[in-house]
Design a protein around this motif. Structure first.
Motif, PDB file in Angstrom:
ATOM      1  N   ASP A 149       0.838  -1.209   0.000  1.00  0.00           N
ATOM      2  CA  ASP A 149       0.000   0.000   0.000  1.00  0.00           C
ATOM      3  C   ASP A 149       0.871   1.257   0.000  1.00  0.00           C
ATOM      4  O   ASP A 149       0.569   2.228  -0.680  1.00  0.00           O
ATOM      5  CB  ASP A 149      -1.006  -0.005   1.156  1.00  0.00           C
ATOM      6  CG  ASP A 149      -0.350  -0.123   2.522  1.00  0.00           C
ATOM      7  OD1 ASP A 149       0.671  -0.818   2.647  1.00  0.00           O
ATOM      8  OD2 ASP A 149      -0.861   0.487   3.481  1.00  0.00           O
ATOM      9  N   GLY A 150       1.983   1.213   0.714  1.00  0.00           N
ATOM     10  CA  GLY A 150       2.893   2.352   0.689  1.00  0.00           C
ATOM     11  C   GLY A 150       3.511   2.524  -0.694  1.00  0.00           C
ATOM     12  O   GLY A 150       3.720   3.645  -1.171  1.00  0.00           O
ATOM     13  N   ASP A 177      -1.369  -5.550  -1.009  1.00  0.00           N
ATOM     14  CA  ASP A 177      -1.237  -6.062   0.359  1.00  0.00           C
ATOM     15  C   ASP A 177      -1.449  -4.859   1.281  1.00  0.00           C
ATOM     16  O   ASP A 177      -0.504  -4.197   1.696  1.00  0.00           O
ATOM     17  CB  ASP A 177       0.157  -6.672   0.541  1.00  0.00           C
ATOM     18  CG  ASP A 177       0.373  -7.228   1.939  1.00  0.00           C
ATOM     19  OD1 ASP A 177      -0.559  -7.171   2.764  1.00  0.00           O
ATOM     20  OD2 ASP A 177       1.489  -7.717   2.202  1.00  0.00           O
ATOM     21  N   ASN A 179      -1.806  -3.425   4.235  1.00  0.00           N
ATOM     22  CA  ASN A 179      -1.639  -3.580   5.692  1.00  0.00           C
ATOM     23  C   ASN A 179      -1.614  -2.223   6.400  1.00  0.00           C
ATOM     24  O   ASN A 179      -1.381  -2.156   7.604  1.00  0.00           O
ATOM     25  CB  ASN A 179      -0.377  -4.410   5.990  1.00  0.00           C
ATOM     26  CG  ASN A 179       0.864  -3.829   5.332  1.00  0.00           C
ATOM     27  OD1 ASN A 179       0.969  -2.622   5.151  1.00  0.00           O
ATOM     28  ND2 ASN A 179       1.807  -4.680   4.973  1.00  0.00           N
ATOM     29  N   THR A 180      -1.841  -1.180   5.660  1.00  0.00           N
ATOM     30  CA  THR A 180      -1.987   0.205   6.157  1.00  0.00           C
ATOM     31  C   THR A 180      -0.751   0.742   6.878  1.00  0.00           C
ATOM     32  O   THR A 180      -0.816   1.771   7.532  1.00  0.00           O
ATOM     33  CB  THR A 180      -3.230   0.397   7.064  1.00  0.00           C
ATOM     34  OG1 THR A 180      -3.017  -0.221   8.337  1.00  0.00           O
ATOM     35  CG2 THR A 180      -4.495  -0.161   6.424  1.00  0.00           C
ATOM     36  N   LEU A 181       0.368   0.043   6.721  1.00  0.00           N
ATOM     37  CA  LEU A 181       1.621   0.532   7.312  1.00  0.00           C
ATOM     38  C   LEU A 181       2.711   0.557   6.254  1.00  0.00           C
ATOM     39  O   LEU A 181       2.730  -0.292   5.362  1.00  0.00           O
ATOM     40  CB  LEU A 181       2.084  -0.391   8.449  1.00  0.00           C
ATOM     41  CG  LEU A 181       1.406  -0.273   9.805  1.00  0.00           C
ATOM     42  CD1 LEU A 181       1.812  -1.448  10.699  1.00  0.00           C
ATOM     43  CD2 LEU A 181       1.763   1.047  10.492  1.00  0.00           C
ATOM     44  N   GLN A 182       3.614   1.510   6.388  1.00  0.00           N
ATOM     45  CA  GLN A 182       4.864   1.472   5.636  1.00  0.00           C
ATOM     46  C   GLN A 182       5.980   1.694   6.648  1.00  0.00           C
ATOM     47  O   GLN A 182       5.753   1.437   7.829  1.00  0.00           O
ATOM     48  CB  GLN A 182       4.837   2.465   4.475  1.00  0.00           C
ATOM     49  CG  GLN A 182       4.448   3.887   4.829  1.00  0.00           C
ATOM     50  CD  GLN A 182       4.277   4.727   3.575  1.00  0.00           C
ATOM     51  OE1 GLN A 182       3.175   4.994   3.146  1.00  0.00           O
ATOM     52  NE2 GLN A 182       5.392   5.143   2.991  1.00  0.00           N
ATOM     53  N   LYS A 240       0.005  -6.201   9.066  1.00  0.00           N
ATOM     54  CA  LYS A 240       1.446  -6.399   9.005  1.00  0.00           C
ATOM     55  C   LYS A 240       1.854  -7.259  10.205  1.00  0.00           C
ATOM     56  O   LYS A 240       1.296  -7.111  11.291  1.00  0.00           O
ATOM     57  CB  LYS A 240       2.153  -5.038   9.033  1.00  0.00           C
ATOM     58  CG  LYS A 240       3.376  -4.983   8.153  1.00  0.00           C
ATOM     59  CD  LYS A 240       3.813  -3.586   7.790  1.00  0.00           C
ATOM     60  CE  LYS A 240       5.167  -3.632   7.107  1.00  0.00           C
ATOM     61  NZ  LYS A 240       5.531  -2.376   6.464  1.00  0.00           N
TER      62      LYS A 240
HETATM   63 MG   LIG Z   1       2.138  -1.574   3.789  1.00  0.00          MG
END
Ligand SMILES: [Mg+2]
Ligand SMILES: Cc1ncc(C[n+]2csc(CCOP(=O)(O)OP(=O)(O)O)c2C)c(N)n1
Lengths: 283, 340
Positions: A149-150, A177, A179-182, A240
């Motif tokens: 996503d990032g 993918d 996962n709302t995090l980078q 994640k």
């Molecule tokens: Mg991510």
């Protein structure tokens, strides 16, 4: 059509994959833990239910293609390819070691890998090219790519998205993918890319958002193009670090390597779940 | 369970470093981040622009303390450089910070047009440069950056060799009115002799004098060259000159030509591909000047880079003390044979 393993079998496989991902990251002393764990279930469904890819037919021009654009989640890919029989998993002993062909990102020196990745924002364009080639040749194979996503902040993705729709590549499926995090934090805080559904739809893609840890939902979204004449994007909502309580949804595990205590704890958690399957846990 | 990466310096090399009174400093990347924070505290016009790279750039503390002076663009290196150019055009002093591999490949057109050609005085900061990322593989190596950036007009290319040069380079960049590229690695480096020497645009530093052979090195290979020179003095009685060349461009032509003339044998060293880097810059200069000298380039060959840590890769391609000493000795002996 090959025999499809049941959800229960996939669930057990995912536990084993996660266990191996942790094992090899710990062994190498480096790796991208969080993002590998978040995409395990996606790779599991792809390789065990969707892709017509196998070691003995990997040279077949009609094979499906999988390009892992988020190349840093290489440990998940290497573990799944080993399980598919591309090489013995023990070869991952050399991961990241001097003179190994297992670099810390996918490379075509590793059997089963279609494309060298690791710099984000390349896979979708390459996948468009592969899907376009299939159309030009009238070939039936499908092309899949996995994006972070990032990663979607890279402008090249949107150039590729435009061309995928322009060429009506319904043989192309991108999976996010999500996962709302980078690395730096929450993707929507670092560089917001939502609403992703509307963005892709505006670019001419068929869009479906699914639970990225739900085998049935993933299978339904991936088993055929979502809509004739359009490329498909499956926004897989994942966590994640999925599968290890203290890693789940915690940013620092992006490339965190567990210390001995953390590693033992993580493995114990997974083994407890594995033992519910009534199988002997590997040493 | 996991084997630690072998240390960059052999026991013999560490012994020589100790005998030379060199002490182990820190990673240039850390010095960069600290120096930038210090400068930015005093000057609110300084901005750091990052592409999901503040952690890798050690700019976490910067972001916490000066949140209004850090601009995040997400994983978008082309956008990073374009935005940096725009900010600079409005008078901001911009440090655009991203892994050197992406900053100098993906964003190359932005570097060429938006920064260098448009003369926007951006400081491009390539972090974890060279093969700092080791086993992450070629996507993450920047061993092409000297070559491509040297071929762009109006861009200084700077690879500091120790913490002193790193801090000085950041201060220099903060004052600069023209574009620069600074390249930093992430492993701890020995402090070289001559701390406190002035850091002058385009100037090389002589770290050790000698007239039998000259090592002309840049960035993280300088220490290995210095140790090799000392090793050769001890084992072979050779007196080697060692030049630290932080400015791969503009090159200190006087210092390079003097070394070639006075020593008659040159070994260049760089954490870069053999094509287009410091070695070729020096070779062309020497040839153009009509100076006759024996010449070797220690750099990565044009091949699929071996997997391993930065230390493994340096050792594999002869960039550590032992490898450089061997290259120099062979060259010195062949020069001797020639003149005999
Ligand atoms: Mg991510
Ligand atoms: C072009 C490029 N820029 C930066 C990086 C460094 N990098 C590796 S992973 C990562 C974060 C990726 O976040 P995301 O796409 O969300 O992946 P995930 O969360 O699944 O790990 C970054 C910035 C890279 N590999 N390639």
């Amino acid at each position: 059509m090959r025999q499809r393993p049941a959800d229960r079998e996939l669930a057990e496989k995912s536990l084993r994959y996660r266990r191996s991902v942790l094992k090899w990251i710990k062994h190498a002393g480096a790796g991208h833990t969080g993002g590998s764990l978040s995409c395990v279930d996606i790779l599991n469904v792809l390789y065990n239910r969707i892709l017509n890819v196998a070691p003995d037919t990997f040279g077949d021009p009609m094979r499906d293609r999988y390009v892992q654009s988020k190349g840093h989640s290489v440990e998940a890919l290497f573990v799944v390819l080993a399980d598919q029989g591309f090489y013995p998993e023990a070869e991952l002993e050399t991961l990241c070691r001097y003179q190994s062909h297992f670099v810390g990102h996918p490379t075509r020196k590793v059997p089963g890998v279609e494309q060298n990745t690791g710099a984000l924002g390349h896979g979708l364009s390459v996948a468009v090219g592969m899907a376009l080639a299939a159309k030009l040749d009238g070939a039936p194979y499908r092309v899949f790519t996995l994006l972070g996503d990032g990663e979607l902040a890279e402008g090249s993705n949107w150039e590729a998205a435009m061309s995928g729709a322009h060429y009506n590549l319904d043989n192309l499926t991108a999976i996010v993918d999500c996962n709302t995090l980078q690395i730096t934090g929450r993707t929507h805080e670092v560089m917001n890319n939502e609403p992703l559904d509307e963005k892709f739809a505006a670019f001419g893609w068929a869009v479906r958002r699914v639970d990225g840890h739900d085998f049935t939902a993933l299978t339904e979204a991936l088993e055929k193009p979502l809509e004739p004449g359009k490329p498909s994007v499956v926004i897989a909502m994942t966590r994640k670090g999925r599968g290890v309580s203290f890693m789940e949804d915690v940013g620092k595990w992006h490339h965190g390597v567990p210390d001995d205590v953390e590693y033992a704890k993580a493995i114990t958690e997974i083994d407890e779940q594995l033992s519910a399957f009534g199988e002997e846990v590997p040493a | 369970m996991s084997a630690p990466a072998p240390p960059m310096h052999s026991a013999a090399a560490r012994e020589i470093a100790e005998a030379l009174g060199l002490t182990l400093g820190r990673a240039n990347l850390e010095i960069f981040a600290e120096t930038l924070l210090e400068l930015a505290r005093a000057n609110g016009n300084i901005l750091a622009v990052t592409s999901d790279s503040r952690g890798s750039g050690k700019l976490g503390p910067f972001g916490k303390e000066l949140p209004r002076q850090i601009v995040e663009v997400g994983i978008a290196e082309q956008n990073l450089v374009g935005i940096a150019a725009g900010l600079a055009s409005a008078g901001k002093k911009v440090f655009a910070v991203s892994p050197a591999c992406f900053l100098t490949a993906r964003s190359l057109e932005q570097v060429k047009n938006d920064v260098a050609y448009s003369d926007q005085p951006v400081c491009l900061v390539g972090i974890s440069a060279g093969v700092s990322y080791g086993a992450l593989g070629s996507t993450h190596h920047s061993i092409h950056d000297f070559a491509v950036l040297r071929a762009i007009n109006n861009l200084a290319v700077v690879a500091p060799a120790d913490n002193h040069e790193a801090a000085a380079a950041v201060r220099h960049a903060a004052r600069a009115q023209t574009p620069l590229y600074l390249r930093f690695g992430k492993s701890a480096l020995y402090d070289l002799p001559g701390r406190g020497a002035p850091f002058v645009h385009g100037a090389a530093r002589v770290l050790r004098d000698g007239a039998d052979l000259a090592f002309i090195a840049t960035g993280e290979t300088v220490i290995h060259s210095l140790l090799a020179a000392e090793y050769l003095a001890r084992t072979e009685g050779l007196q080697c000159r060692v030049l630290s060349v932080p400015f791969v461009k503009p090159l200190d032509e006087g210092a390079v030509l003097a070394a070639a003339r006075e020593c008659g044998a040159v070994v260049t060293a760089e954490e870069h591909m053999v094509h287009g880097g410091l070695g070729e810059a020096c070779a062309a200069l020497v040839l153009r000047a009509g100076v006759s000298c024996r010449f070797r380039t220690a750099a990565f060959p044009d091949e699929y880079t071996v997997t391993g840590s930065q230390a493994d890769i340096f050792r594999h391609y002869g960039l550590t003390m032992e490898g450089l000493a061997q290259t120099a000795l062979t060259l010195a002996q062949s020069s001797a044979a020639r003149t005999a």
